[in-house]
Design an enzyme around this catalytic site. Structure first.
Site, short mmCIF file in Angstrom:
data_model
loop_
_atom_site.label_atom_id
_atom_site.label_comp_id
_atom_site.label_asym_id
_atom_site.label_seq_id
_atom_site.Cartn_x
_atom_site.Cartn_y
_atom_site.Cartn_z
N LYS A 73 0.84 -1.21 0.00
CA LYS A 73 0.00 0.00 0.00
C LYS A 73 0.87 1.26 0.00
CE LYS A 73 -3.73 -2.54 2.18
NZ LYS A 73 -4.39 -2.99 3.41
N GLN B 95 -4.76 -1.67 9.58
CA GLN B 95 -4.56 -2.98 8.96
C GLN B 95 -5.10 -4.09 9.87
OE1 GLN B 95 -3.26 -3.55 5.78
NE2 GLN B 95 -3.90 -5.66 6.14
N ASP C 93 -11.42 2.13 3.74
CA ASP C 93 -11.69 0.69 3.62
C ASP C 93 -13.19 0.40 3.57
OD1 ASP C 93 -9.45 -0.93 3.34
OD2 ASP C 93 -8.96 -0.85 5.48
#
Ligand code: NDP
Length: 279
Positions: A51, A95, A118
């Protein structure tokens, strides 16, 4: 058989995003994504590194916060509060998975929905469920984009998704309904999984079991999407779909590597750019 090349499409999406990032920079806005990583799960480190690289490629500033595995909840929530308040941070990503002692849902709930790239917060999940998402959930949106960009029809098709997680199956169900598919969600308690899968015009395999889906699960002519990421004993990557057995009967199929994975990453970048543009 058509190979659904996620790597190529992701690159095209990224080229377009580069221009949008540069346009914002011309207006004095530096697009930025904060990535929070707790602990030392090797897979999570790999994903976060990828990322960061994507951000770098696009000219997005990435702020990385590596916290030790024994970080307490108050510290993590404090960091999220600080990132929420920071006008210079457009996207926040925590994460997953988090270490067991941390309450994942509580941590997700702390993220400002406007920065939730997300699409995991209850607000954004709710907007998705009502058919009006602000952010696209990354893996599901990547799958839909890949199918449509290759000129394949979704409306009216029988879509079977083998997965009911909050990251893959449930948000993909909403996106597929928005595309007017008839959707079935299957999981570990589904009776007669093979028969259910064989009804699919579009089969999405996201179980996490190496090459579980062979030709006996697939209707000839189906579109097959392999989401699973598994490691072989030799350390190679393998999907949930036995590609060599299924490709000859599928009308279209994703490769295990270079299919859904790059699309997930591209949509995350797109969400980050959208978050910056929305400010
Ligand atoms: P989860 O473990 O949360 O979900 C797995 C799902 O598969 C569950 O719904 C589970 O059912 C179901 N399942 C497990 N075993 C069986 C079985 N024998 N028969 C039928 N269903 C079964 O994982 P995630 O949703 O997080 O991820 C799924 C896979 O996708 C993983 O391999 C992951 O690495 C990969 N992934 C890939 C991404 C990418 O970008 N390429 C992104 C995200 C995930 P139940 O709910 O009943 O337990």
């Amino acid at each position: 058989m058509m190979l659904l090349d996620g790597k190529k499409l992701a690159q095209e999406i990224k080229e377009d995003l580069k221009i949008r990032v540069a346009n914002m920079a011309n207006n004095g806005v530096e697009t930025s994504l904060a990535v929070v990583l707790v602990g030392d799960n090797p897979a999570s480190h790999t994903y976060v590194n990828m990322k960061e690289k994507d951000c770098h490629d696009l000219g997005i500033r990435s702020l990385r916060y590596d916290l030790p595995a024994d970080t307490d909840e108050a510290t993590l929530l404090g960091l999220i509060d600080q990132l929420n308040a920071d006008e210079g941070v457009h996207g926040i990503l925590v994460q997953l998975p988090l270490p067991k002692h941390l309450d994942e849902q509580k941590v997700i709930r702390a993220i400002d929905p406007a920065k939730d790239v997300d699409c995991f917060t209850p607000v954004n999940v709710g907007l998705l469920a009502t058919g009006k998402p602000v952010f696209a959930p990354c893996t599901p949106a990547g799958i839909v984009r890949l199918i449509k960009a290759n000129g394949l029809e979704i409306a009216g098709k029988d879509v079977v998704i083998v997965n009911r997680s909050n990251i893959v199956g449930k948000p993909l169900m909403h996106l597929m309904l928005m595309e007017n598919a008839t959707v079935t969600i299957a999981h570990s308690r589904t009776a007669d999984l093979k028969e259910v899968c064989k009804r699919a015009d579009i089969l999405v395999a996201a179980v996490g079991r190496k090459e579980m889906f062979d030709e006996s699960y697939v209707k000839p002519g189906a579109v097959v999407i392999d989401v699973g990421v598994n490691r072989t004993p030799e350390g190679k990557l393998a999907g949930d779909v036995a590609f060599d057995k299924v490709a000859p009967i599928a009308s279209a199929i994703t490769p295990c590597v270079g299919g859904v994975g790059p699309m997930t990453r591209a949509i995350l970048m797109e969400n980050t750019v959208r978050a910056a543009e929305n400010r």
